[in-house]
Design an enzyme around this catalytic site. Structure first.
Site, mmCIF file in Angstrom:
data_model
loop_
_atom_site.group_PDB
_atom_site.id
_atom_site.type_symbol
_atom_site.label_atom_id
_atom_site.label_comp_id
_atom_site.label_asym_id
_atom_site.label_seq_id
_atom_site.Cartn_x
_atom_site.Cartn_y
_atom_site.Cartn_z
ATOM 1 C CB CYS A 131 -84.169 -76.782 -37.499
ATOM 2 S SG CYS A 131 -84.419 -75.195 -37.201
ATOM 3 C CB CYS A 134 -82.854 -73.579 -39.373
ATOM 4 S SG CYS A 134 -83.998 -73.771 -37.977
ATOM 5 C CG ASP A 135 -81.211 -76.266 -41.861
ATOM 6 O OD1 ASP A 135 -80.189 -74.202 -41.945
ATOM 7 O OD2 ASP A 135 -80.993 -76.969 -40.836
#
Ligand code: NAP
Length: 299
Positions: A131, A134-135
């Protein structure tokens, strides 16, 4: 007894809940993780009719609030199995209890497909991610790689190129499955390098990812690319095994059903990415949710 239990609160499931409630029936959504499904990780949606730009998170939140305001109920429970008691009598068993309903809609979506490399799962959180939204921030100013040739990989590479010093886009072919517009935009970026006809064959590093080994599929040559992060975007796979005793699955594990979203089992319908289909898009997930809910409300 609910009229309809919808398993999965992604775009298909939430749309099904909206249509069920608007038909004057009661909908219970069962979701194991968070509402919204895969789309919450998309930074910018540009191809949903009526929205020129909207983030996946905002889109999912709007859908959830719309379903909730119409009276749909959502329980954060994992559906484990369905007991089919025949016409208008189904029991959905979850990790926390059992719920009765007249009809079930399976909208279980799909999960990220891993590459299947040694240490891949061990390195999740230590350089390997599924992701980018997200990261991605953890890799600000670093060199990273994205693997895949679909819209997710293209969007991830574009997103990461805004923060990372360099992004390698590794794809096993030289033609992309994702939109040509996105590929063209990436080619114009100075810090994106395409590594085509190539596969990631090894993850390097003991405790954290320090690099990847990439093998060219045409000439067999192997090279090492030192990257701090590898974003895997090679598609999704379904998770429908728990329901294979009540519905048929195709050879890929998707629920066998046509455009009418009927599974062949009376009172059990399916919607969205979890069913056999050729186009897996937000629009088709939403369309399925409507079709399945209207059919379930009539059953
Ligand atoms: P996808 O379209 O299925 O693409 C997966 C990519 O990964 C393909 O290029 C495939 O290569 C490659 N691949 C598959 N298995 C691999 C493996 N083991 N090793 C290396 N490469 C592998 O998946 P996606 O990009 O996640 O998209 C899923 C669906 O969501 C698509 O319909 C997509 O259009 C949609 N989506 C839409 C948006 C948007 O509209 N904003 C954003 C993201 C995704 P091959 O091409 O060689 O098969």
């Amino acid at each position: 007894m609910y009229d309809v239990i919808i398993i999965g609160a992604g775009t298909a499931g939430l749309t099904a809940a909206i249509y069920t409630q608007r038909a004057g029936k009661t909908a219970l959504l069962l979701e194991a993780k968070a509402y919204g499904g895969q789309i919450v990780n998309t930074p910018d949606i540009e191809n949903y009719p009526g929205y020129k730009h909207i983030s996946g998170f905002e889109f999912a939140t709007n859908l959830y609030e719309q379903a909730k305001e119409l009276g749909a109920e959502l329980k954060y429970e994992r559906a484990l199995s369905i007991r089919d008691g025949g016409n208008e009598r189904k029991t959905v068993v979850t990790n926390a209890g059992e719920y009765e309903c007249k009809a079930v809609i399976l909208a279980t979506g799909a999960k990220n497909r891993p590459l299947g490399l040694e240490n891949e799962q061990k390195m999740v959180g230590s350089g390997v991610s599924y992701c980018a939204t997200c990261d991605g921030m953890f890799f600000r100013g670093r060199e990273v790689a994205v693997v895949g040739g679909g819209n997710t990989a293209i969007e991830d590479a574009s997103f990461l190129s805004n923060y990372c010093s360099k992004v390698y886009l590794i794809h096993r072919r030289d033609a992309f499955r994702g939109d040509a517009k996105g590929v063209k935009a990436l080619k114009e970026k100075d810090n994106v390098e395409f590594v085509l006809n190539s596969a990631v064959t090894k993850l390097l590093g003991k405790f954290r990812l320090e690099g990847i080994e990439v093998t060219n599929k045409l000439d067999g040559s192997v090279k090492t690319i030192p990257v701090a992060g590898l974003f895997v975007a090679v598609g999704q796979q379904p998770e429908n095994e728990s329901f294979s005793d009540v519905v048929s699955l195709d050879e890929g594990g998707y629920i066998a059903a046509g455009e009418d979203c009927r599974t062949g089992t009376e009172g059990i319908f399916t919607a969205g990415d979890c069913r056999t289909k050729t186009v897996r898009q937000l629009t088709t997930a939403a369309a399925d949710g409507a079709v399945a809910a209207l059919a379930a409300c009539k059953s």
